[in-house]
Design an enzyme around this catalytic site. Sequence first.
Site, PDB file in Angstrom:
ATOM      1  N   VAL A 139     -18.825 -42.130  64.631  1.00 24.00           N
ATOM      2  CA  VAL A 139     -19.917 -42.319  65.596  1.00 24.00           C
ATOM      3  C   VAL A 139     -19.444 -43.170  66.766  1.00 24.00           C
ATOM      4  O   VAL A 139     -18.965 -44.297  66.579  1.00 24.00           O
ATOM      5  CB  VAL A 139     -21.146 -42.996  64.933  1.00 24.00           C
ATOM      6  CG1 VAL A 139     -22.285 -43.121  65.935  1.00 24.00           C
ATOM      7  CG2 VAL A 139     -21.604 -42.213  63.707  1.00 24.00           C
ATOM      8  N   GLY A 173     -16.928 -43.035  68.859  1.00 24.56           N
ATOM      9  CA  GLY A 173     -15.487 -43.285  69.067  1.00 24.56           C
ATOM     10  C   GLY A 173     -15.050 -44.709  68.767  1.00 24.56           C
ATOM     11  O   GLY A 173     -15.021 -45.137  67.613  1.00 24.56           O
ATOM     12  N   ILE A 232     -16.452 -47.615  69.557  1.00 24.53           N
ATOM     13  CA  ILE A 232     -17.459 -48.690  69.434  1.00 24.53           C
ATOM     14  C   ILE A 232     -17.711 -48.974  67.947  1.00 24.53           C
ATOM     15  O   ILE A 232     -18.033 -48.049  67.204  1.00 24.53           O
ATOM     16  CB  ILE A 232     -18.808 -48.279  70.083  1.00 24.53           C
ATOM     17  CG1 ILE A 232     -18.612 -47.797  71.517  1.00 24.53           C
ATOM     18  CG2 ILE A 232     -19.797 -49.436  70.027  1.00 24.53           C
ATOM     19  CD1 ILE A 232     -19.887 -47.255  72.162  1.00 24.53           C
ATOM     20  N   GLY A 288      -8.959 -33.997  75.513  1.00 24.26           N
ATOM     21  CA  GLY A 288      -9.063 -34.225  74.064  1.00 24.26           C
ATOM     22  C   GLY A 288     -10.415 -34.794  73.646  1.00 24.26           C
ATOM     23  O   GLY A 288     -10.575 -35.256  72.519  1.00 24.26           O
ATOM     24  N   ASP A 300     -23.056 -32.161  67.920  1.00 16.66           N
ATOM     25  CA  ASP A 300     -22.212 -33.320  67.599  1.00 16.66           C
ATOM     26  C   ASP A 300     -23.039 -34.618  67.673  1.00 16.66           C
ATOM     27  O   ASP A 300     -22.955 -35.471  66.788  1.00 16.66           O
ATOM     28  CB  ASP A 300     -21.032 -33.364  68.586  1.00 16.66           C
ATOM     29  CG  ASP A 300     -20.175 -34.600  68.397  1.00 16.66           C
ATOM     30  OD1 ASP A 300     -19.410 -34.635  67.425  1.00 16.66           O
ATOM     31  OD2 ASP A 300     -20.295 -35.540  69.218  1.00 16.66           O
ATOM     32  N   LYS A 339     -24.041 -37.387  64.658  1.00 18.50           N
ATOM     33  CA  LYS A 339     -23.895 -38.850  64.768  1.00 18.50           C
ATOM     34  C   LYS A 339     -25.238 -39.545  64.579  1.00 18.50           C
ATOM     35  O   LYS A 339     -25.321 -40.601  63.941  1.00 18.50           O
ATOM     36  CB  LYS A 339     -23.287 -39.193  66.129  1.00 18.50           C
ATOM     37  CG  LYS A 339     -21.839 -38.717  66.267  1.00 18.50           C
ATOM     38  CD  LYS A 339     -21.393 -38.724  67.710  1.00 18.50           C
ATOM     39  CE  LYS A 339     -19.937 -38.336  67.865  1.00 18.50           C
ATOM     40  NZ  LYS A 339     -19.572 -38.022  69.253  1.00 18.50           N
ATOM     41  N   GLY A 349     -11.478 -39.814  72.648  1.00 16.73           N
ATOM     42  CA  GLY A 349     -10.113 -40.021  73.131  1.00 16.73           C
ATOM     43  C   GLY A 349      -9.226 -40.588  72.042  1.00 16.73           C
ATOM     44  O   GLY A 349      -9.716 -41.165  71.060  1.00 16.73           O
TER      45      GLY A 349
HETATM   46  P1  NDP Z   1      -7.424 -32.025  66.834  1.00 22.37           P
HETATM   47  O1  NDP Z   1      -7.756 -30.584  66.872  1.00 22.37           O
HETATM   48  O2  NDP Z   1      -6.779 -32.628  68.018  1.00 22.37           O
HETATM   49  O3  NDP Z   1      -6.496 -32.326  65.556  1.00 22.37           O
HETATM   50  C1  NDP Z   1      -6.687 -31.719  64.324  1.00 22.37           C
HETATM   51  C2  NDP Z   1      -5.406 -31.873  63.525  1.00 22.37           C
HETATM   52  O4  NDP Z   1      -5.602 -31.356  62.230  1.00 22.37           O
HETATM   53  C3  NDP Z   1      -4.209 -31.131  64.128  1.00 22.37           C
HETATM   54  O5  NDP Z   1      -3.090 -31.949  64.081  1.00 22.37           O
HETATM   55  C4  NDP Z   1      -4.031 -29.926  63.220  1.00 22.37           C
HETATM   56  O6  NDP Z   1      -2.685 -29.520  63.083  1.00 22.37           O
HETATM   57  C5  NDP Z   1      -4.501 -30.494  61.899  1.00 22.37           C
HETATM   58  N1  NDP Z   1      -5.013 -29.488  60.987  1.00 22.37           N
HETATM   59  C6  NDP Z   1      -6.043 -28.644  61.159  1.00 22.37           C
HETATM   60  N2  NDP Z   1      -6.215 -27.873  60.070  1.00 22.37           N
HETATM   61  C7  NDP Z   1      -5.259 -28.227  59.198  1.00 22.37           C
HETATM   62  C8  NDP Z   1      -4.900 -27.801  57.884  1.00 22.37           C
HETATM   63  N3  NDP Z   1      -5.579 -26.848  57.272  1.00 22.37           N
HETATM   64  N4  NDP Z   1      -3.854 -28.390  57.294  1.00 22.37           N
HETATM   65  C9  NDP Z   1      -3.165 -29.367  57.910  1.00 22.37           C
HETATM   66  N5  NDP Z   1      -3.479 -29.838  59.145  1.00 22.37           N
HETATM   67  C10 NDP Z   1      -4.494 -29.261  59.761  1.00 22.37           C
HETATM   68  O7  NDP Z   1      -8.769 -32.784  66.481  1.00 22.37           O
HETATM   69  P2  NDP Z   1      -9.180 -34.269  66.866  1.00 22.37           P
HETATM   70  O8  NDP Z   1      -8.067 -35.195  66.589  1.00 22.37           O
HETATM   71  O9  NDP Z   1      -9.795 -34.274  68.211  1.00 22.37           O
HETATM   72  O10 NDP Z   1     -10.384 -34.519  65.851  1.00 22.37           O
HETATM   73  C11 NDP Z   1     -10.155 -34.839  64.496  1.00 22.37           C
HETATM   74  C12 NDP Z   1     -11.451 -35.350  63.890  1.00 22.37           C
HETATM   75  O11 NDP Z   1     -11.856 -36.529  64.585  1.00 22.37           O
HETATM   76  C13 NDP Z   1     -12.630 -34.378  63.998  1.00 22.37           C
HETATM   77  O12 NDP Z   1     -13.458 -34.539  62.889  1.00 22.37           O
HETATM   78  C14 NDP Z   1     -13.369 -34.886  65.248  1.00 22.37           C
HETATM   79  O13 NDP Z   1     -14.744 -34.559  65.248  1.00 22.37           O
HETATM   80  C15 NDP Z   1     -13.176 -36.379  65.091  1.00 22.37           C
HETATM   81  N6  NDP Z   1     -13.288 -37.157  66.302  1.00 22.37           N
HETATM   82  C16 NDP Z   1     -12.594 -36.790  67.416  1.00 22.37           C
HETATM   83  C17 NDP Z   1     -12.631 -37.576  68.558  1.00 22.37           C
HETATM   84  C18 NDP Z   1     -11.897 -37.227  69.788  1.00 22.37           C
HETATM   85  O14 NDP Z   1     -12.015 -37.949  70.783  1.00 22.37           O
HETATM   86  N7  NDP Z   1     -11.099 -36.159  69.792  1.00 22.37           N
HETATM   87  C19 NDP Z   1     -13.432 -38.815  68.579  1.00 22.37           C
HETATM   88  C20 NDP Z   1     -14.108 -39.117  67.322  1.00 22.37           C
HETATM   89  C21 NDP Z   1     -14.031 -38.314  66.234  1.00 22.37           C
HETATM   90  P3  NDP Z   1      -1.857 -28.916  64.347  1.00 22.37           P
HETATM   91  O15 NDP Z   1      -1.820 -30.015  65.362  1.00 22.37           O
HETATM   92  O16 NDP Z   1      -0.515 -28.594  63.799  1.00 22.37           O
HETATM   93  O17 NDP Z   1      -2.648 -27.746  64.814  1.00 22.37           O
HETATM   94  N1  HSE Z   2     -16.466 -34.509  70.943  1.00 17.35           N
HETATM   95  C1  HSE Z   2     -16.899 -35.859  70.716  1.00 17.35           C
HETATM   96  C2  HSE Z   2     -17.469 -36.432  71.981  1.00 17.35           C
HETATM   97  C3  HSE Z   2     -15.740 -36.678  70.239  1.00 17.35           C
HETATM   98  O1  HSE Z   2     -17.257 -35.864  73.055  1.00 17.35           O
HETATM   99  O2  HSE Z   2     -18.146 -37.455  71.917  1.00 17.35           O
HETATM  100  C4  HSE Z   2     -16.132 -38.068  69.809  1.00 17.35           C
HETATM  101  O3  HSE Z   2     -16.901 -38.041  68.655  1.00 17.35           O
END
Ligand code: NDP
Ligand code: HSE
Length: 436
Positions: free
Chosen positions: A132, A134, A136, A187, A201, A205, A302
Amino acid sequence: MKPVNIGLLGLGTVGGGTVKVLKRNADEITRRAGREIHISVVAARDLNRTRICDTAGIRLTTDPYEVVTDPEVDIVVELIGGLDPAKDLVMRALDAGKHVITANKMLIALHGNEIFAKASEKGLMVAFEAAVAGGIPIIKALREGLSGNKVEWLAGIINGTCNFILTEMREKGRDFVDVLKEAQALGYAESDPTFDVEGIDAAHKLTILASIAFGIPLQFDKVWTEGISGVTALDVAYAEALGYRIKLLGIARRVEKGIELRVHPTLIPERRLIANVNGVMNAVLVKGDAVGPTLYYGAGAGAEPTASSVVADIVDVVRTLTSDPENRVPHLAFQPDAISDIPILPIEDIETAYYLRLSAEDKPGVLADVTRILANHNISIEAVIQKEPPNGESHLPVIMLTQKVQERKLNNAIREIEALSAINGPVKRIRLETLG
Ligand code: NDP
Ligand code: HSE
């Protein structure tokens, strides 16, 4: 003391950021946690992809099950996202006696009740600060810092992508689709960005925040959810002319008959601090009966801001590894046997003010008909602006702000207004909150 071994699932935006922060701040983190934190294995799909972090010295695998079953791993950090295979991996990690940290709000909002039940049964921790807002620390603030309060309501800008889009539309007149593409490249967006723009989303949260604030079960299916795809540049400009900003808000409010749980675009007076939270920044305003209003602000998405929360959870879990499971902070702030089933109100029962925009034929008496309908439903008008018809068209935009009214009453009035022959198309309605 022996280092704590982390098994990481995912090496994308958040996973990559987490490795970077753990490596860069290793000394400080060890001094805080009391033990060295060692990343022993990381799973990703494509091991040849260029990463934002240095993976030297880390064992990599494409098999996430290798991570959750590795006997060396003490804590599994799930940063894959989605439900499948994330849910199964988390359950398998708990079965294997490992503590879990996740940033996956969808997983917690939809399956948290089941996951926490298993974790409690096994005496394990599941931490989810990054799920929730990011970077904070809002979960910690609500669960621990405000535990002396009865929370009355909370309202948050809890989707960075939407806030970034609305800010760019307002400040630079940019096109919705263009800004969304930029948010994806940075990202911020979910892998399916409709989760961001349609408010899903934010609803995930809000489900989590409400549960922790009020001691109720996680119930995502009861959140009223509207996104920002229907917000036009015109509405943003008219709202501004009236002294308001449009934000996608998640609102949870305790009222006499139950709890309001809703995500929707909202007009907020521009003098409020939260109305001035721009770009990818998030903010959550919490009103406690003892403390009054408190505001939490920071980057909502991020790589490194989210990693900041993931790493804080790692430190928290490491610090409490040896503590008695019965005496840890409960997952959802309230003791599991003290969770109460306060009803969630249907959207038609909520009371709020509204912004209405209608397209009215440019002839005498039309506005009088509209205001008569509103008056018949006991709806008071706070402000009206009427614009010139664009380029000699026969209809002109009329914008109205109402005072607080029950949504059911407003819907009845809107139906009658839309039936007037001098009114063109549907009446656009955006809820308005003063957050006073
Ligand atoms: P990304 O898509 O950037 O990263 C996902 C990662 O998971 C990748 O490295 C991918 O591998 C890997 N992956 C996916 N499926 C598999 C699998 N079956 N086996 C192994 N590895 C796998 O996502 P984010 O980092 O943006 O998000 C991750 C989580 O964090 C999500 O739940 C999102 O909602 C949450 N989140 C994201 C934020 C953001 O700012 N992005 C903020 C807060 C929460 P590969 O790279 O090789 O494809
Ligand atoms: N997709 C989400 C957002 C990532 O834009 O807030 C952080 O949870």
